[in-house]
Design an enzyme around this catalytic site. Structure first.
Site, PDB file in Angstrom:
ATOM      1  N   ARG A   1     -10.722  -0.556  14.512  1.00  0.00           N
ATOM      2  CA  ARG A   1     -10.623   0.146  13.237  1.00  0.00           C
ATOM      3  C   ARG A   1     -11.713  -0.429  12.349  1.00  0.00           C
ATOM      4  O   ARG A   1     -12.891  -0.234  12.636  1.00  0.00           O
ATOM      5  CB  ARG A   1      -9.206  -0.029  12.663  1.00  0.00           C
ATOM      6  CG  ARG A   1      -8.865   0.935  11.570  1.00  0.00           C
ATOM      7  CD  ARG A   1      -7.369   0.953  11.220  1.00  0.00           C
ATOM      8  NE  ARG A   1      -6.867  -0.274  10.636  1.00  0.00           N
ATOM      9  CZ  ARG A   1      -5.600  -0.440  10.209  1.00  0.00           C
ATOM     10  NH1 ARG A   1      -4.720   0.546  10.320  1.00  0.00           N
ATOM     11  NH2 ARG A   1      -5.209  -1.579   9.694  1.00  0.00           N
TER      12      ARG A   1
ATOM     13  N   LYS B   1       0.854  -1.203   0.000  1.00  0.00           N
ATOM     14  CA  LYS B   1       0.000   0.000   0.000  1.00  0.00           C
ATOM     15  C   LYS B   1       0.886   1.248   0.000  1.00  0.00           C
ATOM     16  O   LYS B   1       2.087   1.149   0.298  1.00  0.00           O
ATOM     17  CB  LYS B   1      -0.917  -0.028   1.224  1.00  0.00           C
ATOM     18  CG  LYS B   1      -0.179  -0.027   2.560  1.00  0.00           C
ATOM     19  CD  LYS B   1      -1.112  -0.392   3.719  1.00  0.00           C
ATOM     20  CE  LYS B   1      -0.358  -0.398   5.033  1.00  0.00           C
ATOM     21  NZ  LYS B   1      -1.168  -0.981   6.120  1.00  0.00           N
TER      22      LYS B   1
ATOM     23  N   ARG C   1       1.130 -11.080   6.626  1.00  0.00           N
ATOM     24  CA  ARG C   1       0.987  -9.834   5.846  1.00  0.00           C
ATOM     25  C   ARG C   1       2.079  -8.828   6.206  1.00  0.00           C
ATOM     26  O   ARG C   1       1.810  -7.752   6.731  1.00  0.00           O
ATOM     27  CB  ARG C   1      -0.372  -9.168   6.136  1.00  0.00           C
ATOM     28  CG  ARG C   1      -1.601 -10.014   5.904  1.00  0.00           C
ATOM     29  CD  ARG C   1      -2.866  -9.155   5.989  1.00  0.00           C
ATOM     30  NE  ARG C   1      -2.985  -8.423   7.223  1.00  0.00           N
ATOM     31  CZ  ARG C   1      -3.596  -8.852   8.332  1.00  0.00           C
ATOM     32  NH1 ARG C   1      -4.163 -10.056   8.346  1.00  0.00           N
ATOM     33  NH2 ARG C   1      -3.645  -8.106   9.409  1.00  0.00           N
TER      34      ARG C   1
ATOM     35  N   HIS D   1      -6.388  -7.819  12.638  1.00  0.00           N
ATOM     36  CA  HIS D   1      -5.169  -7.001  12.635  1.00  0.00           C
ATOM     37  C   HIS D   1      -4.779  -6.674  14.070  1.00  0.00           C
ATOM     38  O   HIS D   1      -5.628  -6.320  14.880  1.00  0.00           O
ATOM     39  CB  HIS D   1      -5.430  -5.721  11.834  1.00  0.00           C
ATOM     40  CG  HIS D   1      -4.198  -4.942  11.485  1.00  0.00           C
ATOM     41  ND1 HIS D   1      -3.129  -5.489  10.804  1.00  0.00           N
ATOM     42  CD2 HIS D   1      -3.865  -3.647  11.711  1.00  0.00           C
ATOM     43  CE1 HIS D   1      -2.201  -4.552  10.629  1.00  0.00           C
ATOM     44  NE2 HIS D   1      -2.612  -3.430  11.176  1.00  0.00           N
TER      45      HIS D   1
HETATM   46  C1  LIG Z   1      -0.451  -1.966   6.768  1.00  0.00           C
HETATM   47  C2  LIG Z   1      -1.034  -3.272   7.077  1.00  0.00           C
HETATM   48  C3  LIG Z   1      -0.200  -4.405   7.221  1.00  0.00           C
HETATM   49  C4  LIG Z   1       1.303  -4.328   7.215  1.00  0.00           C
HETATM   50  O1  LIG Z   1       1.761  -3.719   8.383  1.00  0.00           O
HETATM   51  P1  LIG Z   1       3.322  -3.669   8.738  1.00  0.00           P
HETATM   52  O2  LIG Z   1       3.378  -3.238  10.143  1.00  0.00           O
HETATM   53  O3  LIG Z   1       3.938  -2.694   7.801  1.00  0.00           O
HETATM   54  O4  LIG Z   1       3.837  -5.038   8.510  1.00  0.00           O
HETATM   55  C5  LIG Z   1      -0.818  -5.630   7.399  1.00  0.00           C
HETATM   56  N1  LIG Z   1      -2.162  -5.745   7.454  1.00  0.00           N
HETATM   57  C6  LIG Z   1      -2.987  -4.669   7.344  1.00  0.00           C
HETATM   58  C7  LIG Z   1      -4.448  -4.862   7.410  1.00  0.00           C
HETATM   59  C8  LIG Z   1      -2.453  -3.405   7.171  1.00  0.00           C
HETATM   60  O5  LIG Z   1      -3.266  -2.346   7.072  1.00  0.00           O
END
Ligand SMILES: *Cc1c(COP(=O)(O)O)cnc(C)c1O
Length: 397
Positions: A137, A39, A230, A171
């Site tokens: 969130r 992103k 992720r 998350h």
């Molecule tokens: C940005 C994001 C990530 C990655 O986060 P990092 O801390 O950069 O690894 C993973 N999952 C979601 C939903 C995010 O928004």
């Protein structure tokens, strides 16, 4: 390509990206998939070269914040699955279908709206369900007695004919903090996630891809990797937090450089830059540097940060301007117009990091790389060779 090297530029080291990716690949089990989070234009590194390189390295998925970022990847010929973390307006359901982009479903209201549009358009949509296990969130709410409602809603959504629910995720809010309280909180989030999966399974609902680990989760919680991780920031060789420092052998992908425009000597008592918030306390040799806050070098760093010239540290003096700033180079011999200025990277045995810049302006390295301006061309380097440039200003549509 050298005409890019006259003002300010970023060097993106694709070998370091490869190193970091392989490290993640070795950290997770062979059947755990990796979603490369790219992103925000790959955290300011430029999604084009980063995505291509990750595809070559065997990434399984891409994660982006919105549909536009997903379409940008499709338009450059990336055919991997892509998950949109944020909201896609339901009017765009056709695009989700046409470009085969997976959408996050975070509430019943949104699901019904998107599904109605999918019906109308006569198209199907791939979805991942998002649970809010403690980040507050996006996601289905699980506490305060809402768990049952959410379970019913998820059941209803997964039965909607236009939807194909491949995945489910959550998350973490503080997987990067390694104090007892934060560890307990993360474990609590994971436990809530697993409990919902179990309850859904009892209702006959299973998901092929269960995922919850961002970078910090990937590093700190190997028992939570599930079917996919992720990682974002660690791909780029940056630490998710101080607590994570040294836990993985990361290599920073981005370096940032500028150049000296002019060198002059000013007398004791002479002010420097807007607002005269710095005054020379002795005869001072000043180097004007061609970077400013419009390049992402924040004004907050005025009178605080340092850069490297000819292998030596030089302090930023006075306010950072939009396009320029000044360094005190009194102690450095032979500085002249055209000299290389290292802002993040190595010069001789000295080194500067985004971590240091972030700390000085009271923020995190994530924000620093994302804020590198579009005026700064990105130069891609691999095996010691320049393999490409992205120049946003020149190639603007
Ligand atoms: C940005 C994001 C990530 C990655 O986060 P990092 O801390 O950069 O690894 C993973 N999952 C979601 C939903 C995010 O928004």
């Amino acid at each position: 390509m050298t005409d890019y090297l006259k003002r300010s530029w970023a060097v993106v080291n694709l070998n370091h990206l490869e190193h970091n990716f392989r490290l993640i690949r070795q950290t997770v089990s062979p059947h755990c998939m990796i979603m490369g989070v790219i992103k925000a234009d790959a955290y300011g590194h430029g999604d084009k070269y980063i995505a291509d390189q990750l595809v070559r390295l065997g990434v399984n998925w891409f994660g982006v914040s919105n549909l536009e970022e997903a379409l940008s990847l499709r338009q450059q010929g990336i055919y991997h699955p892509i998950l949109v973390f944020g909201v896609t307006p339901s009017e765009n359901v056709r695009l989700l279908n046409e470009y085969n982009v997976t959408q996050t479903i975070y509430s019943a209201e949104y699901a019904r709206e998107l599904h109605a549009m999918a019906e109308e358009a006569g198209v199907g949509v791939q979805i991942h369900i998002k649970l809010d296990t403690g980040m507050s969130r996006l996601g289905f709410v699980l506490d305060n007695g809402f768990a049952d409602t959410s379970l019913h809603e998820i059941e209803e959504i997964c039965a909607m004919p236009r939807f194909n629910a491949q995945g489910i995720y959550t998350h973490f809010a503080c997987a990067d903090e390694l104090n007892d309280d934060s560890i307990q909180y993360t474990r609590g989030q994971f436990a809530r996630f697993m409990a919902v999966l179990e309850q859904l399974e009892a209702r006959g609902l299973t998901f092929a891809i269960r995922h919850c680990c961002n970078s910090a989760g990937t590093i700190n919680y190997p028992d939570m990797h599930l079917d996919m991780v992720r990682p974002g920031v660690i791909l780029y060789g940056l630490n998710p937090s101080d607590d994570c420092a040294g836990k993985a052998d990361l290599r920073p992908v981005m370096e940032l450089y500028s150049s000296v425009s002019m060198v002059k000597e000013i007398a004791e008592g002479t002010p420097v830059s807007y607002g005269r918030c710095y005054t020379a306390h002795r005869t001072t040799k000043v180097a004007t540097v061609a970077i400013g806050y419009a390049d992402g070098y924040e004004r907050e760093l005025s009178n605080k940060a340092r850069m490297l010239v000819r292998g030596q540290y030089a302090n930023v003096i006075g306010r950072v301007c939009m396009d320029q700033l000044m360094l005190d180079v009194t102690h450095i011999d032979g500085v002249k117009a055209g000299d290389l200025v290292t802002i993040v990277g190595e010069d001789g045995s000295a080194r500067l990091t985004f971590d240091e810049m972030a700390e000085l302006s009271g923020t995190i390295n994530y924000e620093k790389v994302c804020l590198i301006g579009k005026r700064v061309p990105r130069l891609y380097r691999q095996n010691g060779k320049d393999v490409g440039v992205v120049d946003y200003i020149r190639h603007k549509a």
